[in-house]
Design a protein around this motif. Structure first.
Motif, PDB file in Angstrom:
ATOM      1  N   THR A  78      32.702 -44.326 -45.324  1.00 15.72           N
ATOM      2  CA  THR A  78      34.150 -44.313 -45.121  1.00 15.72           C
ATOM      3  C   THR A  78      34.808 -44.394 -46.492  1.00 15.72           C
ATOM      4  N   HIS A 101      32.111 -40.221 -43.050  1.00 11.91           N
ATOM      5  CA  HIS A 101      32.217 -40.698 -41.670  1.00 11.91           C
ATOM      6  C   HIS A 101      33.677 -40.781 -41.244  1.00 11.91           C
ATOM      7  N   ARG A 102      34.508 -41.315 -42.115  1.00 10.07           N
ATOM      8  CA  ARG A 102      35.936 -41.457 -41.832  1.00 10.07           C
ATOM      9  C   ARG A 102      36.680 -41.581 -43.150  1.00 10.07           C
ATOM     10  N   VAL A 179      37.251 -34.296 -40.173  1.00 10.40           N
ATOM     11  CA  VAL A 179      36.801 -35.640 -40.519  1.00 10.40           C
ATOM     12  C   VAL A 179      37.697 -36.665 -39.825  1.00 10.40           C
ATOM     13  N   ARG A 180      37.072 -37.637 -39.175  1.00 15.95           N
ATOM     14  CA  ARG A 180      37.847 -38.679 -38.496  1.00 15.95           C
ATOM     15  C   ARG A 180      38.755 -39.379 -39.496  1.00 15.95           C
ATOM     16  N   THR A 181      39.998 -39.587 -39.080  1.00 13.32           N
ATOM     17  CA  THR A 181      41.030 -40.031 -40.020  1.00 13.32           C
ATOM     18  C   THR A 181      41.838 -41.183 -39.441  1.00 13.32           C
ATOM     19  N   THR A 182      42.110 -42.159 -40.297  1.00 14.89           N
ATOM     20  CA  THR A 182      43.029 -43.239 -39.954  1.00 14.89           C
ATOM     21  C   THR A 182      44.132 -43.288 -40.997  1.00 14.89           C
ATOM     22  N   HIS A 212      41.179 -35.458 -35.537  1.00 15.58           N
ATOM     23  CA  HIS A 212      40.833 -36.766 -34.967  1.00 15.58           C
ATOM     24  C   HIS A 212      41.596 -37.826 -35.757  1.00 15.58           C
ATOM     25  N   ALA A 239      38.626 -49.589 -38.806  1.00 18.76           N
ATOM     26  CA  ALA A 239      38.546 -48.128 -38.856  1.00 18.76           C
ATOM     27  C   ALA A 239      37.138 -47.676 -39.235  1.00 18.76           C
ATOM     28  N   ARG A 242      34.397 -47.739 -36.489  1.00 18.95           N
ATOM     29  CA  ARG A 242      34.506 -46.866 -35.325  1.00 18.95           C
ATOM     30  C   ARG A 242      33.591 -45.668 -35.465  1.00 18.95           C
ATOM     31  N   THR A 243      32.998 -45.280 -34.378  1.00 16.59           N
ATOM     32  CA  THR A 243      32.147 -44.090 -34.363  1.00 16.59           C
ATOM     33  C   THR A 243      32.767 -42.965 -33.530  1.00 16.59           C
TER      34      THR A 243
END
Length: 244
Positions: A78, A101-102, A179-182, A212, A239, A242-243
């Motif tokens: 991350t 991953h994020r 890519v998973r994003t917060t 995402h 964050a 999380r998977t």
């Protein structure tokens, strides 16, 4: 259902003028449960490097990928990017999205292809120093920062290399948007950020392309690592774990 994984690798990268030291208080909280969280100083922001003013966004992206390679042998990492770190991190996501991953943007977000942070900065300007606090306050919120913190910021800030500020960001890989994003929204509420993204605002337009996306509101100024370090650490850890 959201699932989590324990002890994910986390790389913390601060924005302009800042090195790894900016994350000290966040790391105090993160490392309680996650010894694989580290902060890095980007090339060009090491005050002891005599060649730092010549560093580029490519140098910074390469340095981040070197750290990713060291930490991400068993799983992608991350990456936490604050403020102006969004330029080199956007390059990283474009070049090797499979290794991330994020991504957690802290009062920041992805940049669009062709973006230049300071297109009008004259070629002869080798570096950009931290402006006076009065000028800085007009550019970004200083909410939550007391006099001691502001003095530390001023005394430890390293001028930003001119090449970093003038280099256009070349992005060609749409996989970066998967890519998973917060988004950790601090000086601007998340709802407003999303509305600006939908309206096509140049600074936020790329947010609308993220596939995402999670949004976390953490109301404070532009430097939450100092104004709300514990809360920021909790948001980052949540964050990163999380998977989905």
């Amino acid at each position: 259902m959201t699932t989590t994984t324990s002890s994910p690798s986390i790389i913390l990268i601060a924005g302009h003028w800042l090195g790894a030291w900016a994350w000290d208080e966040v790391l105090d909280h993160l490392n309680t449960d996650n010894p694989r969280a580290i902060a890095m100083t980007l090339p060009g922001l090491d005050g002891d490097d005599p060649e730092r003013a010549a560093k580029t966004l490519d140098d910074q992206a390469a340095a981040i990928l070197d750290v990713v390679a060291r930490l991400g042998e068993d799983q992608p990492v991350t990456i936490v990017a604050h403020s102006g770190a969004n330029y080199p991190v956007s390059l990283v996501l474009d070049r090797h999205p499979e290794r991330v991953h994020r991504v957690v943007w802290v009062d920041s977000g992805p940049v669009a292809a062709g973006s230049v942070f300071a297109p009008d900065l004259p070629a002869g300007v080798e570096e950009l120093r931290l402006p006076s606090l009065d000028v800085l306050a007009q550019q970004a919120s200083l909410e939550g920062l007391d006099a001691e913190v502001l003095e530390r910021f001023r005394s430890r800030a390293v001028p930003e290399p001119g090449p970093v500020l003038r280099q256009p960001v070349e992005l060609t890989n749409d996989a970066r948007r998967k890519v998973r994003t917060t988004l950790v929204c601090c000086s601007i509420p998340g709802a407003q950020v999303l509305e600006l993204a939908r309206s096509g605002h140049a600074m936020f337009a790329e947010v609308a392309n993220i596939q995402h996306l999670d949004v976390v509101d953490l109301p404070t100024g532009h430097w939450p690592m100092w104004s709300r370090p514990r809360d920021l650490a909790e948001a980052i850890q949540s964050a990163a774990s999380r998977t989905s």
